[in-house]
Design an enzyme around this catalytic site. Sequence first.
Site, short mmCIF file in Angstrom:
data_model
loop_
_atom_site.label_atom_id
_atom_site.label_comp_id
_atom_site.label_asym_id
_atom_site.label_seq_id
_atom_site.Cartn_x
_atom_site.Cartn_y
_atom_site.Cartn_z
N GLU A 7 0.80 -1.23 0.00
CA GLU A 7 0.00 0.00 0.00
C GLU A 7 0.83 1.28 0.00
O GLU A 7 0.51 2.23 -0.71
CB GLU A 7 -0.93 0.05 1.23
CG GLU A 7 -2.01 -0.99 1.24
CD GLU A 7 -1.62 -2.21 2.03
OE1 GLU A 7 -2.50 -2.91 2.48
OE2 GLU A 7 -0.40 -2.44 2.19
N ASP A 80 -2.12 -5.42 3.09
CA ASP A 80 -2.37 -5.74 4.49
C ASP A 80 -3.20 -7.01 4.67
O ASP A 80 -4.01 -7.36 3.81
CB ASP A 80 -3.09 -4.56 5.17
CG ASP A 80 -2.16 -3.38 5.41
OD1 ASP A 80 -0.94 -3.58 5.35
OD2 ASP A 80 -2.66 -2.27 5.64
N ASP A 82 -5.93 -8.01 6.05
CA ASP A 82 -7.33 -7.94 6.47
C ASP A 82 -8.21 -7.81 5.24
O ASP A 82 -7.74 -7.86 4.11
CB ASP A 82 -7.54 -6.76 7.44
CG ASP A 82 -7.12 -5.42 6.84
OD1 ASP A 82 -6.80 -5.37 5.64
OD2 ASP A 82 -7.14 -4.42 7.57
N GLU A 84 -9.73 -5.27 3.96
CA GLU A 84 -9.42 -4.10 3.13
C GLU A 84 -8.17 -4.37 2.30
O GLU A 84 -8.10 -4.01 1.13
CB GLU A 84 -9.23 -2.87 4.02
CG GLU A 84 -9.56 -1.55 3.36
CD GLU A 84 -11.04 -1.39 3.08
OE1 GLU A 84 -11.35 -0.55 2.21
OE2 GLU A 84 -11.86 -2.07 3.70
N TYR A 296 0.66 -5.92 12.94
CA TYR A 296 -0.44 -5.20 12.28
C TYR A 296 -1.38 -4.61 13.31
O TYR A 296 -1.77 -5.27 14.27
CB TYR A 296 -1.19 -6.15 11.35
CG TYR A 296 -2.13 -5.43 10.42
CD1 TYR A 296 -1.68 -4.41 9.61
CD2 TYR A 296 -3.47 -5.79 10.35
CE1 TYR A 296 -2.54 -3.75 8.75
CE2 TYR A 296 -4.33 -5.14 9.49
CZ TYR A 296 -3.87 -4.12 8.70
OH TYR A 296 -4.73 -3.46 7.84
N ARG A 298 -4.49 -3.19 12.99
CA ARG A 298 -5.95 -3.25 12.86
C ARG A 298 -6.37 -4.70 13.09
O ARG A 298 -6.40 -5.51 12.18
CB ARG A 298 -6.40 -2.76 11.48
CG ARG A 298 -6.11 -1.28 11.27
CD ARG A 298 -6.68 -0.76 9.96
NE ARG A 298 -6.37 0.66 9.80
CZ ARG A 298 -5.31 1.13 9.17
NH1 ARG A 298 -4.45 0.28 8.62
NH2 ARG A 298 -5.09 2.42 9.07
N HIS A 343 -5.87 -12.43 13.55
CA HIS A 343 -4.49 -11.98 13.64
C HIS A 343 -4.05 -11.95 15.10
O HIS A 343 -4.83 -12.11 16.02
CB HIS A 343 -4.35 -10.57 13.06
CG HIS A 343 -4.98 -10.43 11.71
ND1 HIS A 343 -4.59 -11.19 10.64
CD2 HIS A 343 -5.98 -9.63 11.27
CE1 HIS A 343 -5.31 -10.86 9.59
NE2 HIS A 343 -6.18 -9.93 9.94
#
Length: 848
Positions: A7, A80, A82, A84, A296, A298, A343
């Site tokens: 990203e 990432d 997740d 998203e 991570y 989130r 996670h």
Amino acid sequence: MPVVIVESPAKARTIERYLGPGHRVLASFGHIRDLPEKNGSVDPDHDFSMRWMIQAKAKERVKAIADALKSDPELVLATDPDREGEAISWHVQEVLSRRRGVRIEGQPKRVVFNAVTKSAVLDAMQNPRTVDMRLVDAYLARRALDYLVGYNLSPVLWKKLPGARSAGRVQSVCVRLIVEREAEIEAFKAREFWSIIARVETEKGEAYFARLSILDGRKLGEHDIATGDEADAAMGKVLNSRFRLDSQDSKIRTRNPLAPFVTATLQQDASSRLKSNPRKTMGTAQKLYEAGLITYMRTDGIEMAPEALAAVRREIKGRFGADYLPGKPRHFKNKARNAQEAHECIRPTNLSLDVSGLKIGDPDQRQLYDLIWKRTIASQMNPSRFLQTNCNLLSEDGQTGLRAVGNVMQFDGYRKLYQESGQAPAGAKSRPGSPAGGSEEEGQDGKNAELPVMSEGDRMDVRTAQPKQHFTKPPPRFTEASLVKKMVELGIGRPSTYSSIVATIQDRGYVRQEKGSLHPQGIGRMLNSFLVTYFGRYVGYEFTAGLEQELDDVSAGRKDRLDVLDRFWRDFTAAIDDTSDLRIGAVLDQLTDILVPQLFPDAVAEGDARVCPHCGIGRIRLRTGRKSGAFLGCSNYPECQFVRSIDGGSDVAPGDVPARRELGTDPETGLDVTARVGRFGPYLQLGEAKGAKDKPKRSSIPKGIDEAAITLDMALALLALPRKVGDHPEDGEPVEVGISRFGPFVRHDSKYATLNDPNELFTLGMNRAIELLASSKRGGRGRKTQREIVALGDHPDEGGAIRVLDGRYGPYIKWNRVNASIPSGVDPSTLSLDQAVELIAAKRNSRS
């Protein structure tokens, strides 16, 4: 040389260093495409198909990725770990697969890692998979839901609720939480109660504090002493009684450490300890993650990987000794509703690296890293232990009793490194004239750091006693951190959305933050009342949490995306259709009935709460003003000028007239000059009204001039406007300054210029006036040159060009002879043809 997509540039640089010269790592800068901001981007009639558009700023990035693939067609997606991140990878894969001239060798590889460390990245590269379409489906369902709610509910708000901008699926639920909490606070009635704290001495003269616990042979509840007179009487009984130690017991109590951080708890702790709001906290954590320092950020998983647990235990033993290390690792149970524990928790990647060894100078990053490191290590340390001793004293007649509590730390355990953030105890004030009872801080609740050694039957002397007055407290307003905590408890939102949701409701003006607390604004109250009344199911806590669970089921493959969307859309469109015949007046009356009991809770018990508390004749009605926004006013206006703000408090208290300040007397007319507050804001008035047709002279007080600082001379100067500056040197016509409904201005003939500094109304000279007029874009009769912002095309049903123009009063829609205003907060440059047609129709209907 494989092309790896992540990203952010910072993450790209770190990973490229780990992978070496055999790989090229490029950043997508987040999502490369999104749904166009217009109706039709999601089509429910065709299996909720979605029309994506590459964002303008992303076109160069897509080209750079495509060019890189020409030299090596192997594509690795490393966004990432997740939903998203999965969606970003899917978008990149979709765009590149359809782009001419781009060849991808085989299926693009998807790799995920929970930490940007060399070992984690290299291990992930050795274990690639394909894009997980279950996660993508969950993302698509969420995106479609949010889009359908926003683009179908917002036009209803524009037509039926003046001043409303838009509504979001989860944001509206958060606004409801804040509005309902404010209603609880406004309806709260403080209850007085008293406590008696005595300073007691043993026969050896050792002093401690004890609280009155038994009165007249009855055990006291917290609120049983209700008045100062009762407190004085109770204090007298304490002072006139002789006490002995009736019983005592001691117990070892333990307190276990908290779990390591997840997204929500990190935001909460950073808010209370570092005064960092969720958006800032997540931005700082993102930098730490991209630098490879933390895992991570989130996540709602609270467990650590086995190798991390082993590393934590080594640190505890090495730094603090074996006494602080439990016999086995501690495991935590997640209490969050709908937690996805996919996670790890948020933890340092190198657990031996504390903040002293951190090679980062940014203070925000250092503070947040230190907080994460301490919480992670402390979570696996032994509990703290303390000795709690309870002593009960009884008078000789058995009618009066005192209770003292002592706490002595036996072993600090995890508290050696990390202590939970606590709130300051509620304050209490002493009754005037009460005898002093030792320290105001120590023992104020009969709790002592340590108690002297005593035996049952020992005589105790009460040296002093002190009544303390207390009041019950209303529920606290939400802070950003406590709102996130509540979202987690209810199961709404996800770790990736918490900070953006909290920021959005403030950016839209529905909520304001004051001294850390969130207060509902008038438009937020109106919006919530409207949604609860007409769309109550969709702002319901259980419904929203249930929808989150369905999205989780989609990501787990237990439910089909289209089934979830179809069920939602079928009921939601029916609710939209039910509002088609609503009249604005009926809506405002309905909302008045909801808001008045919240803002006038006392009046509800007395009868009709909508009767004006000032004149007793008119009825309170919800109104909206062009400048003042939403407010409650009397239907008997202008005879009665009662107004009440709905911004979570009152600008004018119930039963009072608007604020008024006497400034003095005009020496020429002998009339009084007053500064007042009306429905459109502060203004000045000369004299009083003598009848409906004989209105006094008035002048608004422009923004930028403090009403409280206005003197009589300033007021007379404002009331005397317009003021002649002089004659223009070119044509001899007068140049004047004055105030219009749009603010201060300077005028020559038919040309106007705005005065940005209102103080120039008093000081502006000819040279400055000519300069302003020369640079002004305003033309004949003061009209602003109409500039076309965007041409939307012809009306789909009746023909004729539809354009968005920038006029004197701001942007508006022009079609034939219809001029339709654009709702506040809507970007005119992004307005779609469908939205414009709806606003034109609303304008035409309002004329009929």
